[in-house]
Design a protein around this motif. Structure first.
Motif, PDB file in Angstrom:
ATOM      1  N   LEU A  52      35.096  38.545  42.478  1.00 11.58           N
ATOM      2  CA  LEU A  52      36.307  39.177  42.999  1.00 11.58           C
ATOM      3  C   LEU A  52      35.876  40.014  44.197  1.00 11.58           C
ATOM      4  CD1 LEU A  52      39.307  39.840  42.878  1.00 11.58           C
ATOM      5  CD2 LEU A  52      38.764  41.658  41.236  1.00 11.58           C
ATOM      6  N   TYR A  53      36.376  39.641  45.367  1.00 12.18           N
ATOM      7  CA  TYR A  53      35.989  40.310  46.601  1.00 12.18           C
ATOM      8  C   TYR A  53      36.949  41.456  46.904  1.00 12.18           C
ATOM      9  CZ  TYR A  53      33.189  36.109  46.969  1.00 12.18           C
ATOM     10  OH  TYR A  53      32.304  35.099  46.710  1.00 12.18           O
ATOM     11  N   ASP A  54      36.506  42.365  47.766  1.00 10.22           N
ATOM     12  CA  ASP A  54      37.304  43.549  48.108  1.00 10.22           C
ATOM     13  C   ASP A  54      38.664  43.199  48.701  1.00 10.22           C
ATOM     14  OD1 ASP A  54      35.312  45.227  47.214  1.00 10.22           O
ATOM     15  OD2 ASP A  54      34.403  45.477  49.193  1.00 10.22           O
ATOM     16  N   ASP A  55      38.748  42.057  49.383  1.00 11.14           N
ATOM     17  CA  ASP A  55      40.017  41.666  50.009  1.00 11.14           C
ATOM     18  C   ASP A  55      40.955  40.944  49.034  1.00 11.14           C
ATOM     19  OD1 ASP A  55      38.741  39.222  49.767  1.00 11.14           O
ATOM     20  OD2 ASP A  55      38.846  38.713  51.895  1.00 11.14           O
ATOM     21  N   GLY A  56      40.569  40.828  47.744  1.00  7.38           N
ATOM     22  CA  GLY A  56      41.430  40.212  46.736  1.00  7.38           C
ATOM     23  C   GLY A  56      41.140  38.755  46.455  1.00  7.38           C
ATOM     24  N   ARG A  57      40.234  38.146  47.230  1.00 13.63           N
ATOM     25  CA  ARG A  57      39.889  36.750  46.955  1.00 13.63           C
ATOM     26  C   ARG A  57      39.173  36.658  45.615  1.00 13.63           C
ATOM     27  NH1 ARG A  57      35.974  34.783  50.493  1.00 13.63           N
ATOM     28  NH2 ARG A  57      35.540  36.951  50.984  1.00 13.63           N
ATOM     29  N   LEU A  58      39.590  35.686  44.828  1.00 16.53           N
ATOM     30  CA  LEU A  58      39.024  35.491  43.499  1.00 16.53           C
ATOM     31  C   LEU A  58      38.488  34.068  43.392  1.00 16.53           C
ATOM     32  CD1 LEU A  58      38.684  36.410  40.484  1.00 16.53           C
ATOM     33  CD2 LEU A  58      40.978  35.468  40.113  1.00 16.53           C
ATOM     34  N   GLU A  59      37.280  33.928  42.889  1.00 16.02           N
ATOM     35  CA  GLU A  59      36.697  32.627  42.590  1.00 16.02           C
ATOM     36  C   GLU A  59      36.266  32.651  41.135  1.00 16.02           C
ATOM     37  OE1 GLU A  59      34.559  31.167  46.667  1.00 16.02           O
ATOM     38  OE2 GLU A  59      33.474  32.632  45.445  1.00 16.02           O
ATOM     39  N   VAL A  60      36.732  31.649  40.376  1.00 17.59           N
ATOM     40  CA  VAL A  60      36.421  31.552  38.953  1.00 17.59           C
ATOM     41  C   VAL A  60      35.653  30.255  38.737  1.00 17.59           C
ATOM     42  CG1 VAL A  60      37.406  31.431  36.642  1.00 17.59           C
ATOM     43  CG2 VAL A  60      38.518  32.832  38.392  1.00 17.59           C
ATOM     44  N   PHE A  61      34.538  30.341  38.004  1.00 12.21           N
ATOM     45  CA  PHE A  61      33.659  29.195  37.823  1.00 12.21           C
ATOM     46  C   PHE A  61      33.639  28.745  36.360  1.00 12.21           C
ATOM     47  CE2 PHE A  61      32.161  31.772  41.337  1.00 12.21           C
ATOM     48  CZ  PHE A  61      32.112  30.838  42.364  1.00 12.21           C
ATOM     49  N   VAL A  80      38.155  27.568  40.432  1.00 13.41           N
ATOM     50  CA  VAL A  80      39.559  27.918  40.659  1.00 13.41           C
ATOM     51  C   VAL A  80      39.556  29.116  41.602  1.00 13.41           C
ATOM     52  CG1 VAL A  80      41.719  28.683  39.608  1.00 13.41           C
ATOM     53  CG2 VAL A  80      40.225  27.097  38.369  1.00 13.41           C
ATOM     54  N   ARG A  81      40.312  29.002  42.692  1.00 13.04           N
ATOM     55  CA  ARG A  81      40.367  30.076  43.690  1.00 13.04           C
ATOM     56  C   ARG A  81      41.804  30.547  43.857  1.00 13.04           C
ATOM     57  NH1 ARG A  81      36.698  26.411  46.083  1.00 13.04           N
ATOM     58  NH2 ARG A  81      34.658  27.354  46.397  1.00 13.04           N
ATOM     59  N   ALA A  82      41.944  31.821  44.212  1.00 11.15           N
ATOM     60  CA  ALA A  82      43.263  32.375  44.515  1.00 11.15           C
ATOM     61  C   ALA A  82      43.076  33.749  45.143  1.00 11.15           C
ATOM     62  CB  ALA A  82      44.106  32.494  43.248  1.00 11.15           C
ATOM     63  N   ASN A  83      44.150  34.271  45.687  1.00  7.86           N
ATOM     64  CA  ASN A  83      44.177  35.654  46.152  1.00  7.86           C
ATOM     65  C   ASN A  83      44.872  36.464  45.062  1.00  7.86           C
ATOM     66  OD1 ASN A  83      42.990  35.364  48.813  1.00  7.86           O
ATOM     67  ND2 ASN A  83      44.824  34.182  49.299  1.00  7.86           N
ATOM     68  N   LEU A  84      44.153  37.430  44.523  1.00 13.60           N
ATOM     69  CA  LEU A  84      44.645  38.228  43.409  1.00 13.60           C
ATOM     70  C   LEU A  84      45.171  39.563  43.904  1.00 13.60           C
ATOM     71  CD1 LEU A  84      44.869  38.764  40.321  1.00 13.60           C
ATOM     72  CD2 LEU A  84      42.504  39.586  40.415  1.00 13.60           C
ATOM     73  N   VAL A  90      48.042  34.094  44.385  1.00 12.89           N
ATOM     74  CA  VAL A  90      48.677  33.369  45.481  1.00 12.89           C
ATOM     75  C   VAL A  90      47.650  32.446  46.134  1.00 12.89           C
ATOM     76  CG1 VAL A  90      49.848  33.642  47.715  1.00 12.89           C
ATOM     77  CG2 VAL A  90      50.293  35.261  45.866  1.00 12.89           C
ATOM     78  N   GLY A  91      48.121  31.271  46.565  1.00 14.46           N
ATOM     79  CA  GLY A  91      47.230  30.309  47.211  1.00 14.46           C
ATOM     80  C   GLY A  91      46.230  29.720  46.236  1.00 14.46           C
ATOM     81  N   VAL A  92      46.698  29.410  45.050  1.00 14.68           N
ATOM     82  CA  VAL A  92      45.823  28.901  43.993  1.00 14.68           C
ATOM     83  C   VAL A  92      45.264  27.534  44.383  1.00 14.68           C
ATOM     84  CG1 VAL A  92      45.729  28.218  41.554  1.00 14.68           C
ATOM     85  CG2 VAL A  92      47.151  30.164  42.236  1.00 14.68           C
ATOM     86  N   GLU A  93      43.981  27.339  44.123  1.00 13.55           N
ATOM     87  CA  GLU A  93      43.311  26.049  44.309  1.00 13.55           C
ATOM     88  C   GLU A  93      42.533  25.746  43.040  1.00 13.55           C
ATOM     89  OE1 GLU A  93      40.724  26.406  47.642  1.00 13.55           O
ATOM     90  OE2 GLU A  93      42.343  26.912  49.027  1.00 13.55           O
ATOM     91  N   SER A 105      49.847  20.327  41.928  1.00 11.72           N
ATOM     92  CA  SER A 105      49.010  21.513  42.151  1.00 11.72           C
ATOM     93  C   SER A 105      49.839  22.776  41.984  1.00 11.72           C
ATOM     94  CB  SER A 105      48.422  21.493  43.556  1.00 11.72           C
ATOM     95  OG  SER A 105      47.554  20.406  43.692  1.00 11.72           O
ATOM     96  N   VAL A 106      49.282  23.728  41.293  1.00 20.20           N
ATOM     97  CA  VAL A 106      49.921  25.046  41.176  1.00 20.20           C
ATOM     98  C   VAL A 106      49.576  25.808  42.449  1.00 20.20           C
ATOM     99  CG1 VAL A 106      49.967  27.204  39.889  1.00 20.20           C
ATOM    100  CG2 VAL A 106      49.775  25.031  38.661  1.00 20.20           C
TER     101      VAL A 106
END
Length: 161
Positions: A52-61, A80-84, A90-93, A105-106
């Protein structure tokens, strides 16, 4: 006086070592989701790690892609990536949902009002409202083939063979 200083040094050294040896455990991804106003069950139990990055980007492995079931089947890719932000992903991948035999795709997941008991999934062609209660607990995620076989048997296809 020297005894007092020696004891103080011993006490501080002991305290320092006890704090440095006991590493604080980082919160799980499910704890992070809850702290952001989202249900823990949006992601499966099988999450290996996350960033979880400071700008809200989230990467889940995850160790491998897998399927779980909420109201319908969902597919989790290995990443799975998204902006949290509070109440939304938002912007789920890397997350798809089965709708009428199609995998869509969600795009976004939003809880606008937690009191409403509703969570909204943007699947591109529609907004799907689901009960928050479906997502209280992280689901068990199965390898792709395992869930398919169980679903066939459940729906009666096994009897046709």
């Amino acid at each position: 006086m020297n005894k007092l200083i020696s004891r103080m040094i011993l006490v501080f050294t002991t305290l320092f070592l006890s704090f440095s040896l006991s590493s604080p455990s980082s919160p799980t991804i499910h704890d992070v989701l809850r702290s952001k106003g989202l249900p823990a069950g949006l992601l499966p139990q099988e999450v290996d790690s996350y960033n979880l990055y400071d700008d809200g980007r989230l990467e889940v492995f995850l160790a491998r892609p897998c399927l779980a079931k909420f109201e319908t089947r969902v597919y989790f890719d290995t990443v799975v990536r998204a902006n949290l932000s509070y109440g939304s992903l938002v912007g789920v991948e890397g997350l798809s949902q089965e709708e009428l035999f199609l995998w869509l795709s969600v795009k976004d997941i939003v809880v606008k009002n937690p009191d409403s008991g509703v969570i909204i999934f943007d699947i591109g062609v529609a907004f799907k409202q689901l009960s928050l209660s479906l997502f209280e607990d992280p689901p068990k995620c199965k390898p792709r083939g395992v869930l398919k076989k169980k679903m066939r048997r459940f729906r009666g296809f096994e009897a046709l063979r």
